[in-house]
Design a protein around this motif. Structure first.
Motif, short mmCIF file in Angstrom:
data_model
loop_
_atom_site.label_atom_id
_atom_site.label_comp_id
_atom_site.label_asym_id
_atom_site.label_seq_id
_atom_site.Cartn_x
_atom_site.Cartn_y
_atom_site.Cartn_z
N PRO A 87 0.81 -1.23 0.00
CA PRO A 87 0.00 0.00 0.00
C PRO A 87 0.84 1.27 0.00
CG PRO A 87 -0.88 -1.56 1.58
CD PRO A 87 0.41 -2.12 1.08
N ILE A 88 1.95 1.25 0.69
CA ILE A 88 2.80 2.43 0.74
C ILE A 88 3.58 2.59 -0.57
CG2 ILE A 88 4.77 3.45 1.95
CD1 ILE A 88 3.68 1.97 4.46
N LEU A 89 4.05 1.49 -1.12
CA LEU A 89 4.84 1.56 -2.35
C LEU A 89 3.99 1.96 -3.56
CD1 LEU A 89 7.01 -1.66 -1.94
CD2 LEU A 89 7.70 0.71 -1.58
N LEU A 90 2.73 1.56 -3.56
CA LEU A 90 1.87 1.83 -4.71
C LEU A 90 1.11 3.15 -4.61
CD1 LEU A 90 0.38 -1.72 -5.30
CD2 LEU A 90 2.17 -0.59 -6.60
N MET A 91 1.25 3.86 -3.51
CA MET A 91 0.45 5.07 -3.31
C MET A 91 0.70 6.15 -4.37
SD MET A 91 -0.54 6.98 0.17
CE MET A 91 -1.06 5.44 0.85
N PRO A 92 1.95 6.45 -4.78
CA PRO A 92 2.11 7.46 -5.84
C PRO A 92 1.45 7.05 -7.16
CG PRO A 92 4.20 7.07 -4.75
CD PRO A 92 3.23 6.05 -4.24
N LEU A 93 1.56 5.77 -7.51
CA LEU A 93 0.90 5.30 -8.73
C LEU A 93 -0.62 5.33 -8.58
CD1 LEU A 93 3.15 2.23 -9.55
CD2 LEU A 93 3.03 4.38 -10.80
N ALA A 94 -1.10 5.04 -7.38
CA ALA A 94 -2.54 5.07 -7.14
C ALA A 94 -3.08 6.49 -7.26
CB ALA A 94 -2.85 4.50 -5.75
N GLN A 96 -1.92 8.78 -9.22
CA GLN A 96 -1.96 9.08 -10.66
C GLN A 96 -3.14 8.37 -11.33
OE1 GLN A 96 0.07 11.27 -12.17
NE2 GLN A 96 -1.20 11.00 -13.97
N ILE A 97 -3.33 7.10 -11.02
CA ILE A 97 -4.46 6.36 -11.61
C ILE A 97 -5.78 6.94 -11.15
CG2 ILE A 97 -5.63 4.12 -11.59
CD1 ILE A 97 -2.87 2.82 -11.64
N GLY A 98 -5.86 7.32 -9.89
CA GLY A 98 -7.07 7.93 -9.37
C GLY A 98 -7.38 9.26 -10.04
N SER A 99 -6.34 10.02 -10.37
CA SER A 99 -6.59 11.30 -11.06
C SER A 99 -7.06 11.06 -12.50
CB SER A 99 -5.34 12.18 -11.04
OG SER A 99 -4.31 11.60 -11.79
N TRP A 100 -6.69 9.92 -13.09
CA TRP A 100 -7.22 9.58 -14.41
C TRP A 100 -8.67 9.14 -14.31
CZ3 TRP A 100 -2.53 6.04 -15.77
CH2 TRP A 100 -1.43 6.83 -16.12
N ILE A 101 -9.01 8.40 -13.24
CA ILE A 101 -10.38 7.93 -13.07
C ILE A 101 -11.31 9.06 -12.68
CG2 ILE A 101 -11.85 6.43 -11.68
CD1 ILE A 101 -9.50 4.49 -11.51
N ALA A 140 -9.50 5.74 -5.17
CA ALA A 140 -9.87 5.15 -6.45
C ALA A 140 -8.72 4.34 -7.04
CB ALA A 140 -10.31 6.24 -7.43
N GLY A 141 -7.51 4.89 -6.97
CA GLY A 141 -6.35 4.18 -7.50
C GLY A 141 -6.03 2.92 -6.70
N MET A 142 -6.10 3.00 -5.39
CA MET A 142 -5.82 1.83 -4.57
C MET A 142 -6.91 0.77 -4.73
SD MET A 142 -2.93 2.19 -3.33
CE MET A 142 -2.51 1.35 -1.83
N SER A 143 -8.14 1.20 -5.01
CA SER A 143 -9.21 0.22 -5.27
C SER A 143 -8.91 -0.56 -6.55
CB SER A 143 -10.55 0.93 -5.38
OG SER A 143 -10.88 1.56 -4.18
#
Length: 191
Positions: A87-94, A96-101, A140-143
């Protein structure tokens, strides 16, 4: 020297505890589907724990029961998700993905400064929506990551579960069937 022994003893105890929990999972009623479903749900829900401020644990048990998964397997999946720090490692990518969603929420928003927190204390509740909308991108990204990694972990756990059961069955058959060199001697009853 005593501390070296103690560290080795702790490591051995941790290893034995992990093996014991793995055996408990193998012997859990319900089979491969139930254990794999429980593990996947526990692992997937772990990814959204941080972004929901641990409120996901209120619905953890009902989600596992409604999906027909194994609760011990879900807890093991949740703990493994914690230990991997995903969860901590993927947070920056999440983010970014959340801002796309959710593009409408992230437009015009920069980083949240401490002044936004201070505005809450002054009674300006519009800053609260600013804080919450920044967190929605991460949620949204983490989901998305939770669903993807949950599905992947379902198939991985199911593969290893079925393989472990097959090996256990083969060992049991090998132990029960007499080999070509062994002789089966039965005692006759004295009655």
């Amino acid at each position: 020297m005593n501390s070296q022994k103690s560290k080795a003893n702790r490591f051995a105890r941790l290893t034995r505890a992990m093996k014991l929990n793995f055996l408990k999972l193998l012997r859990a009623p319900g089979g491969a589907h139930k254990v794999s479903t429980g593990f996947a749900i526990g692992f997937g829900l772990e990814l959204i724990v941080i972004s929901t401020a641990s409120l996901i644990y209120l619905v953890f048990y009902p989600i596992v029961r409604l999906s027909g998964g194994s609760l011990p397997a879900a807890i093991v999946g949740n703990v493994i998700g914690k230990l991997t720090f995903l969860p901590i490692l993927l947070m920056p990518l999440a983010k970014q993905i959340g801002s796309w969603i959710l593009p409408a929420h992230s437009m015009g928003q920069g980083p949240v400064h401490e002044s936004a927190f201070m505005e809450l204390f002054r009674g300006n509740w519009s800053a609260l929506s600013e804080l919450l909308l920044g967190g929605l991108d991460i949620l949204a990204g983490m989901s998305v990551f939770g669903v993807i990694l949950g599905v992947i972990s379902y198939f991985v756990v199911k593969f290893f579960y079925v393989r472990a059961i097959q090996r256990r069955y083969e060992r049991r058959l090998a132990a029960m069937s007499p080999g070509p060199a062994s002789v089966l001697i039965r005692k006759t009853s004295q009655s």
